[in-house]
Design an enzyme around this catalytic site. Structure first.
Site, PDB file in Angstrom:
ATOM      1  N   ARG A   7       0.850  -1.202   0.000  1.00 20.55           N
ATOM      2  CA  ARG A   7       0.000   0.000   0.000  1.00 20.55           C
ATOM      3  C   ARG A   7       0.883   1.249   0.000  1.00 20.55           C
ATOM      4  O   ARG A   7       1.534   1.549   0.991  1.00 20.55           O
ATOM      5  CB  ARG A   7      -0.935   0.023   1.212  1.00 20.55           C
ATOM      6  CG  ARG A   7      -1.803   1.281   1.251  1.00 20.55           C
ATOM      7  CD  ARG A   7      -2.987   1.176   2.193  1.00 20.55           C
ATOM      8  NE  ARG A   7      -2.617   1.220   3.602  1.00 20.55           N
ATOM      9  CZ  ARG A   7      -3.509   1.313   4.604  1.00 20.55           C
ATOM     10  NH1 ARG A   7      -4.811   1.380   4.323  1.00 20.55           N
ATOM     11  NH2 ARG A   7      -3.106   1.333   5.853  1.00 20.55           N
ATOM     12  N   ASP A  61      -3.654   2.869  13.965  1.00 24.53           N
ATOM     13  CA  ASP A  61      -2.919   3.623  12.963  1.00 24.53           C
ATOM     14  C   ASP A  61      -3.546   5.002  12.844  1.00 24.53           C
ATOM     15  O   ASP A  61      -4.341   5.407  13.698  1.00 24.53           O
ATOM     16  CB  ASP A  61      -2.847   2.874  11.634  1.00 24.53           C
ATOM     17  CG  ASP A  61      -4.201   2.755  10.925  1.00 24.53           C
ATOM     18  OD1 ASP A  61      -5.195   3.361  11.383  1.00 24.53           O
ATOM     19  OD2 ASP A  61      -4.258   2.055   9.885  1.00 24.53           O
TER      20      ASP A  61
END
Length: 531
Positions: free
Chosen positions: A167, A447
Site C-alpha cells: 500500500r 494507525d
C-alpha cells in the site's frame, strides 16, 4: 531528477548511516524513473486535488454527496473486471502492518493468505522508515530477508509465505525528501515507483504481481490516474499491460457513491474493493463537517451494525460480486492481552462476532492487525466459506440508497468517550512525530485512522456548540483544554511511545481543534514536524 544527496532535507549523517543499502535503492536509473513518472502525472494529481477541494466546498455550503448522474450508464450496464490471478483467488485472511523488517517476516510467516505491507497509515514517513521499507521489501521479494533481535533471536522467511501486497501513500501526500524541478514528488509515486522499479520483474516472473492496495480515493478519476500510472510503469519496465493488480480501499464517503465507477476505471487490473471502515468513519465526519444534523455519537458507539456502515459494506459486496471482484472486509485491531485471560477472551469474542458478520454478509476475506488473530479469523471463514471466495453470493436483496449512506446513527457523547478521544489522538500523534506509525493503545493496534476519527469528532462536537453530556454538563473548549493538558502531563511522565514528543503533539492537536475549519488530514501539518 536531482542527485539523491540534493533531494534529502535531512543531514548527510542520516543518509550515510546505511548508505550502501539506500544507494542500492536510490540508483540513478531508479531516480530517473521517478522523475519521468512525476513529470508525466503531477499536473493531473494536482488537478484532482483541486477538484476534491471544490467538491468539499459545495458540501460545506449545504449540499450532500450523491450518486453521479453523468456515470449512470456505467452503473446500469453489464460488464466485469478482468480475471483474478490464481495467487489472489483465496484471500480469506489478510494481515497488515508497517514495512518494518521484523514485522514483514512475522506477517509473511503468519499463516495469512496475504500480507499488506503499508507505507501509508501505519507508517510515519521519515526518510529512514520509507527507505528501510524499500530495502526490506526488496529483500522479502528475493527471499533473503532476515532479522536478528538485540536478544539474539533470528527471524527468517518460512516455506509458504503470504502473498505480498503493497500500500503506497495516498494522492494527497507529498514527499519532502524527493523533488523534481523544484517541486515535491507525490508520496504515492515515490512508494510505488521505487518498489516496482526494483521488484516488478521478479514478482511477475513468479506470477506474484506486483500487487497493490490503493488508499484514500474519492472519485473514479483518481482511480483512472492510478490506471495511467501503472500502465506507464508497465510499458517502461516491459511488462504486459495489466500485470500490476490493484485492490481499492473504499475508505472515503465520496467513493462509496462511485464504487461501480472505480471498478470500471481499473477494470483491466482491479481485483476487488475493501471496507476501510475506520478511515470511512473519519471521511464521513470530514465530508459532512458543515452539517450539524450529521454529527456522530462517540467512537465506541459507531460499529458496523449502524445503518450507514451496514449499508456501505453490503453495497460494496453487491457491487463487487456483480462485477466479478472481491469484497474484502475490515480490520480487527485487537492485540493479545497478556496476563488477563478473561479480558483476552472477551476481546477475541468481539473479533469472532465481527468476522462472523462479515462472512455471513458475503465478504470474501478480512483483515487482522496481529499474527495471533490470523487463526481466529481463519476459523470463522473456514467454517462459513469452504470455497476460496463468495463471488456467487450476489446479494441482490441489498437495496442501499443515498439516505442510508448518509444517515447519522443515534447515540450519546459520554465524558469517558470524550476523554478517550483526547487521549488516543494525543498518544498516537506523539508517537507518529517520533517516527512510529503503528501504536498499541488500550490493547488495540492503532494507525492514523483512529487518531483522525478522534480529532475530527472533537472538532465537530466543540464547533457545532450547545452539545451536552448525558448529565447535561456542556461540551466546551475549557473542558477540552483541561483534558488535553492532563493527558499531556501523563504522557510526558510515562514510558509510552512518543512520550518525548508529548508537548509538540499537544500543541498541534490544540491548534487543529481550535481552528475554524476542520483540517483535511492530521498527517499533513504533522509531516512538517516529523524528524
Amino acid at each position: 531528477m536531482a542527485a539523491a544527496q540534493e533531494q534529502l532535507h535531512t543531514g548527510p549523517a542520516e543518509v550515510l548511516a546505511d548508505g550502501g543499502a539506500y544507494a542500492a535503492i536510490l540508483t540513478p536509473a531508479a531516480l530517473a524513473f521517478l522523475g519521468r513518472l512525476h513529470r508525466r502525472f503531477e499536473a493531473s494529481r494536482q488537478r484532482l486535488l483541486r477538484e476534491r477541494r471544490q467538491r468539499q466546498a459545495t458540501w460545506d455550503a449545504g449540499a450532500l454527496p450523491d450518486f453521479r448522474a453523468d456515470t449512470a450508464a456505467i452503473r446500469a450496464s453489464d460488464w466485469s473486471v478482468a480475471p483474478i490471478p490464481a495467487a489472489l483467488c483465496d484471500r480469506r485472511v489478510e494481515i497488515t502492518g508497517p514495512v518494518e523488517r521484523k514485522m514483514i517476516i512475522n506477517a509473511l510467516n503468519s499463516g495469512a493468505k496475504v500480507f499488506m505491507a503499508d507505507f501509508e497509515d501505519s507508517s510515519a514517513p521519515t526518510f529512514a522508515n520509507q527507505l528501510d521499507g524499500q530495502v526490506n521489501l526488496r529483500d522479502a521479494v528475493d527471499g533473503t530477508i532476515a532479522f536478528r533481535s538485540p536478544e539474539g533471536k533470528t527471524y527468517q522467511l518460512g516455506d509458504d509465505p503470504a502473498v505480498l501486497v503493497v500500500r503506497p501513500r495516498g494522492w494527497h501526500l507529498h514527499d519532502r525528501f524527493f523533488s523534481v524541478d523544484g517541486a515535491s514528488v507525490s508520496g504515492a509515486l515515490v512508494d510505488f515507483g521505487l518498489f516496482v522499479f526494483h521488484n516488478a520483474l521478479a514478482l511477475h516472473q513468479r506470477d506474484r504481481g506486483p500487487y497493490f492496495y490503493l488508499p484514500k480515493l474519492e472519485a473514479m478519476e483518481e482511480a483512472a490516474l492510478w490506471e495511467d500510472v501503472m500502465s506507464a510503469a508497465e510499458a517502461e519496465l516491459q511488462l504486459p499491460r495489466g500485470t500490476m493488480k490493484a485492490t481499492v480501499l473504499i475508505e472515503t464517503l465520496p467513493a462509496a457513491f462511485q464504487m461501480d465507477e472505480i471498478l470500471h476505471a481499473l477494470r483491466r487490473r482491479i481485483v476487488g474493493l475493501n471496507c476501510g471502515r475506520w478511515d470511512y468513519i473519519f471521511s464521513y465526519l470530514k465530508t459532512l463537517r458543515g452539517h450539524r444534523d450529521r454529527l456522530l455519537p462517540e467512537r465506541g458507539q459507531v460499529g458496523m451494525t449502524v445503518p450507514f456502515l451496514k449499508g456501505y459494506s453490503e453495497l460494496l459486496i453487491k457491487t463487487c460480486h456483480r462485477r466479478g471482484a472481491f469484497a474484502m472486509g475490515g480490520m480487527a485491531a485487537q492485540i493479545p492481552i497478556k496476563g488477563d485471560e478473561a479480558a483476552n477472551e472477551a476481546a477475541l469474542d468481539k473479533v469472532r462476532a465481527d468476522k462472523l458478520r462479515e462472512v455471513k454478509a458475503g465478504h470474501d476475506g478480512t483483515w487482522v492487525a496481529h499474527p495471533a488473530l490470523v487463526p481466529v479469523a481463519q476459523a470463522i471463514f473456514d467454517e462459513y466459506m469452504p470455497t476460496p471466495n463468495q463471488l456467487d453470493k450476489l446479494r441482490q436483496d441489498v437495496q442501499v440508497g443515498r439516505e442510508q449512506l448518509l444517515a447519522a446513527p443515534n447515540g450519546t457523547i459520554t465524558r469517558a468517550g470524550f476523554d478517550n478521544n483526547v487521549e488516543v489522538c494525543l498518544r498516537y500523534t506523539a508517537a507518529w512525530l517520533d517516527g512510529l506509525g503503528c501504536v498499541p493503545i488500550h490493547h488495540l493496534m492503532e494507525d492514523a485512522a483512529t487518531a483522525e476519527i478522534a480529532r475530527a469528532q472533537l472538532w465537530q462536537w466543540l464547533h457545532h456548540g450547545d452539545l451536552e453530556f448525558p448529565d447535561h454538563a456542556p461540551i466546551d473548549f475549557a473542558l477540552f483544554d483541561q483534558a488535553l493538558a492532563a493527558h499531556t502531563h501523563r504522557l510526558r511522565q510515562s514510558q509510552h511511545p512518543g512520550a518525548a514528543r508529548a508537548d509538540a503533539a499537544a500543541a498541534l492537536i490544540s491548534r487543529m481543534t481550535h481552528a475554524d475549519e476542520l483540517g483535511d488530514f492530521l498527517t499533513l501539518p504533522a509531516y512538517e514536524q516529523l524528524a
